[in-house]
Motif scaffolding. Structure first.
Motif, PDB file in Angstrom:
ATOM      1  N   LEU A 159       0.785  -1.424  -0.429  1.00 48.52           N
ATOM      2  CA  LEU A 159      -0.281   0.413   0.227  1.00 48.52           C
ATOM      3  C   LEU A 159       0.817   1.211   0.295  1.00 48.52           C
ATOM      4  CD1 LEU A 159      -3.106   1.332   0.087  1.00 48.52           C
ATOM      5  CD2 LEU A 159      -2.644   0.636   2.611  1.00 48.52           C
ATOM      6  N   LEU A 160       1.879   0.880   1.377  1.00 45.84           N
ATOM      7  CA  LEU A 160       2.719   2.377   0.558  1.00 45.84           C
ATOM      8  C   LEU A 160       3.474   2.611  -1.007  1.00 45.84           C
ATOM      9  CD1 LEU A 160       4.161   3.987   2.232  1.00 45.84           C
ATOM     10  CD2 LEU A 160       6.500   2.120   2.880  1.00 45.84           C
ATOM     11  N   GLU A 161       4.046   1.632  -1.474  1.00 43.74           N
ATOM     12  CA  GLU A 161       4.453   1.788  -2.348  1.00 43.74           C
ATOM     13  C   GLU A 161       3.507   1.988  -3.540  1.00 43.74           C
ATOM     14  OE1 GLU A 161       7.953  -1.007  -5.232  1.00 43.74           O
ATOM     15  OE2 GLU A 161       7.206  -1.666  -3.470  1.00 43.74           O
ATOM     16  N   LEU A 199       3.279   6.554  -2.952  1.00 52.01           N
ATOM     17  CA  LEU A 199       4.397   7.147  -2.901  1.00 52.01           C
ATOM     18  C   LEU A 199       4.685   6.939  -4.882  1.00 52.01           C
ATOM     19  CD1 LEU A 199       7.457   5.791  -1.021  1.00 52.01           C
ATOM     20  CD2 LEU A 199       5.988   7.728  -0.650  1.00 52.01           C
ATOM     21  N   SER A 200       4.026   5.640  -5.353  1.00 51.17           N
ATOM     22  CA  SER A 200       4.356   6.021  -6.939  1.00 51.17           C
ATOM     23  C   SER A 200       3.298   6.647  -7.356  1.00 51.17           C
ATOM     24  CB  SER A 200       4.164   3.951  -7.500  1.00 51.17           C
ATOM     25  OG  SER A 200       5.074   3.719  -7.045  1.00 51.17           O
ATOM     26  N   GLU A 201       1.825   6.415  -7.232  1.00 48.18           N
ATOM     27  CA  GLU A 201       0.636   7.083  -7.468  1.00 48.18           C
ATOM     28  C   GLU A 201       0.568   8.483  -7.084  1.00 48.18           C
ATOM     29  OE1 GLU A 201      -2.495   5.104  -6.165  1.00 48.18           O
ATOM     30  OE2 GLU A 201      -2.442   4.331  -8.123  1.00 48.18           O
ATOM     31  N   PHE A 208      25.619  10.370  -1.606  1.00 44.72           N
ATOM     32  CA  PHE A 208      24.294  10.393  -1.021  1.00 44.72           C
ATOM     33  C   PHE A 208      23.939   8.918  -0.538  1.00 44.72           C
ATOM     34  CE2 PHE A 208      24.272  14.166  -3.945  1.00 44.72           C
ATOM     35  CZ  PHE A 208      23.530  14.815  -2.566  1.00 44.72           C
ATOM     36  N   LEU A 209      23.613   8.016   1.108  1.00 44.00           N
ATOM     37  CA  LEU A 209      23.316   7.662   1.517  1.00 44.00           C
ATOM     38  C   LEU A 209      21.697   7.518   1.655  1.00 44.00           C
ATOM     39  CD1 LEU A 209      23.402   4.699   2.610  1.00 44.00           C
ATOM     40  CD2 LEU A 209      23.705   5.540   4.520  1.00 44.00           C
ATOM     41  N   ASN A 210      21.321   7.690   0.817  1.00 44.70           N
ATOM     42  CA  ASN A 210      20.107   7.316   0.761  1.00 44.70           C
ATOM     43  C   ASN A 210      18.690   6.598   0.995  1.00 44.70           C
ATOM     44  OD1 ASN A 210      17.254   8.195  -0.572  1.00 44.70           O
ATOM     45  ND2 ASN A 210      17.774   9.258  -2.692  1.00 44.70           N
ATOM     46  N   PHE A 211      18.104   7.197   1.971  1.00 44.29           N
ATOM     47  CA  PHE A 211      17.579   5.602   2.692  1.00 44.29           C
ATOM     48  C   PHE A 211      16.205   6.237   1.995  1.00 44.29           C
ATOM     49  CE2 PHE A 211      20.405   5.969   5.538  1.00 44.29           C
ATOM     50  CZ  PHE A 211      20.798   4.503   6.230  1.00 44.29           C
ATOM     51  N   ASN A 212      15.914   7.111   1.354  1.00 41.71           N
ATOM     52  CA  ASN A 212      13.941   7.863   0.834  1.00 41.71           C
ATOM     53  C   ASN A 212      13.972   5.921  -0.447  1.00 41.71           C
ATOM     54  OD1 ASN A 212      13.634   9.556   3.086  1.00 41.71           O
ATOM     55  ND2 ASN A 212      14.444  11.211   1.358  1.00 41.71           N
ATOM     56  N   TYR A 213      12.840   5.999  -1.095  1.00 44.27           N
ATOM     57  CA  TYR A 213      11.928   5.314  -1.994  1.00 44.27           C
ATOM     58  C   TYR A 213      11.948   6.791  -3.458  1.00 44.27           C
ATOM     59  CZ  TYR A 213      11.318   2.549   1.557  1.00 44.27           C
ATOM     60  OH  TYR A 213      10.678   1.443   2.762  1.00 44.27           O
ATOM     61  N   HIS A 260       9.665   1.647  -8.821  1.00 43.23           N
ATOM     62  CA  HIS A 260       9.872   1.266  -9.627  1.00 43.23           C
ATOM     63  C   HIS A 260      11.457   0.582 -10.524  1.00 43.23           C
ATOM     64  CE1 HIS A 260       5.845   2.724 -10.250  1.00 43.23           C
ATOM     65  NE2 HIS A 260       6.900   4.114  -9.638  1.00 43.23           N
ATOM     66  N   ASP A 261      11.900  -0.066  -9.728  1.00 43.08           N
ATOM     67  CA  ASP A 261      13.404  -0.411  -9.983  1.00 43.08           C
ATOM     68  C   ASP A 261      13.065  -1.770  -9.913  1.00 43.08           C
ATOM     69  OD1 ASP A 261      16.114  -0.850 -10.309  1.00 43.08           O
ATOM     70  OD2 ASP A 261      17.094   0.818  -9.556  1.00 43.08           O
ATOM     71  N   THR A 262      13.482  -2.368 -10.476  1.00 43.24           N
ATOM     72  CA  THR A 262      13.615  -4.177 -10.516  1.00 43.24           C
ATOM     73  C   THR A 262      14.860  -4.776  -9.573  1.00 43.24           C
ATOM     74  OG1 THR A 262      13.863  -4.599 -12.761  1.00 43.24           O
ATOM     75  CG2 THR A 262      11.719  -5.154 -11.905  1.00 43.24           C
TER      76      THR A 262
END
Length: 404
Positions: A166-168, A171-173, A229-234, A267-269
């Motif tokens: 649900l979270l993903e 964020l995608s939308e 950048f150690l990026n913890f965000n999606y 969106h990154d497999t």
């Protein structure tokens, strides 16, 4: 001196993006228009099928709509008893109108959770609660309780996966930054190179080295540093910073720049979203590991880190040269403790500088962040030596990005 910029959800929030837990969960309740709604999270009793929810912005609004519908859901005591038996609440069976089908989703709605790290902590608390629960029925065998425990853990993991999906989806939308945006990168990543305040951010034994380095830098007009950048965000918020820094020649000041999204990317497999718990230093972790059943370790981040090279790239980077940590929007909570401990206690980590959030009332969260940072240190003396004092830190700028 290399720079490791740790990016957390507060970074996206500072850009006006609706990525908080509240934004996410409120969006779910906004989508429920009437009691005919049914999905894997909630359903409504048939007695209230005629209720329509207009102008609902959150769960509180929905609850108020139900409370205001007394004339429609009023039953006599006899009717309530016949329908629900003794399982009723007061005169009106409001408790039965909204049913949660996902117990973990119900838990995070009932608790005052402010950010993603808290959801991950709630998962870990729930997992430990199941494992530590004692069987009260002595008539049941030990094997029975082991099987029952496994069933409960499987249910928790399934429900956690549903929340993650649900979270993903949210964020995608919802998080779609306009490509026309021009990010003022100089505001956020301005480094006072060669200033006395800058040198004071480091231990005394590093200051002579840095002064010599920047004398050479000013003479040759080149940079030998690297920025990660150690990026913890999606999300893709940081991408513009990287591209514009190169476009306007600022890579001369920041050296080779790379954005490592350690928890995955939408969106990154090849870099899937990694949402779970990552505190292998916790006293109870060994107990969970010793159960010798992989279902109990399903949502620990360390095993997802090994699905690609991001984690190794970070380890190689911190092993290569001395570096300063800049924290931007990350709460440094326990759900990322294993990784942050590896970074903070590393001998090449010379300084930890916090860009704190300054609230509208003038207060800030600098102290909260450094308290969280302290939990990642086994050696407290080392912690006090590395954290930059507040007088040398700055608030994280608030920048509104245009959304599509």
């Amino acid at each position: 001196m290399n720079r490791l910029v740790i990016i957390g959800n507060g970074f996206d929030l500072a850009h006006g993006l609706p990525t908080s837990y509240k934004d996410f969960i409120d969006d779910y309740w906004k989508g429920i228009r009437d009691t005919g709604h049914i999905d894997e999270f909630v359903s409504f009793e048939e007695i209230s099928q005629h209720l329509i929810f207009e102008s609902v912005n959150n769960l509180g609004d929905l609850a108020n709509k139900i409370m205001q519908s007394d004339d429609y859901i009023k039953f006599s005591e006899a009717e309530i008893y016949r329908e629900y038996g003794n399982n009723r609440s007061g005169k009106y069976p409001r408790v039965h109108i909204l049913n949660y089908k996902n117990s973990f989703f119900k838990l995070i709605n009932q608790k005052s959770i402010q950010n993603w790290v808290d959801i991950e902590n709630e998962y870990y608390r729930s997992l430990k609660k199941i494992i530590k629960s004692e069987c009260l029925d002595i008539s049941k065998s030990k094997d029975y309780w082991i099987d029952e425990q496994k069933i409960q853990v499987e249910k928790l993991n399934l429900e956690f996966q549903q929340v993650k999906n649900l979270l993903e989806k949210y964020l995608s939308e919802k998080i779609n930054i306009s490509k026309e945006n021009q990010v003022p990168f100089a505001i956020l990543f301005k480094i006072n190179k060669g200033s006395e305040d800058y040198f004071l951010e480091f231990p005394s034994e590093d200051q002579d080295y840095l002064k010599a380095f920047y004398n050479e830098y000013n003479f040759n007009k080149r940079s030998e540093i690297e920025t990660r950048f150690l990026n913890f965000n999606y999300t893709k918020t940081i991408d513009d910073y990287v591209s514009l820094t190169k476009k306007y020649g600022e890579d001369r000041n920041y050296g080779n720049i790379e954005n490592i999204q350690i928890h995955g990317r939408l969106h990154d497999t090849n870099n899937r979203v990694n949402f779970g718990f990552g505190d292998e230093m916790d006293d109870d972790y060994k107990m969970i590991e010793n159960i010798d059943d992989n279902e109990y370790l399903k949502n620990f981040k360390s095993f997802q880190y090994l699905q690609n090279s991001n984690y190794k790239n970070i380890l190689d980077y911190i092993d290569s040269e001395k570096f300063q940590v800049l924290i931007m929007g990350h709460s440094c909570g326990l759900s990322d403790r294993t990784l942050l401990n590896t970074i903070f206690e590393h001998e090449n980590c010379r300084s930890i500088k916090v860009f704190y959030h300054k609230r509208d009332d003038g207060t800030d969260n600098y102290t909260e962040i450094i308290q969280n940072i302290s939990r990642h240190f086994n050696k407290k003396k080392l912690m006090r030596e590395k954290i930059v004092n507040k007088t040398l830190c700055q608030p994280l700028p608030q920048i509104q990005l245009p959304l599509k």
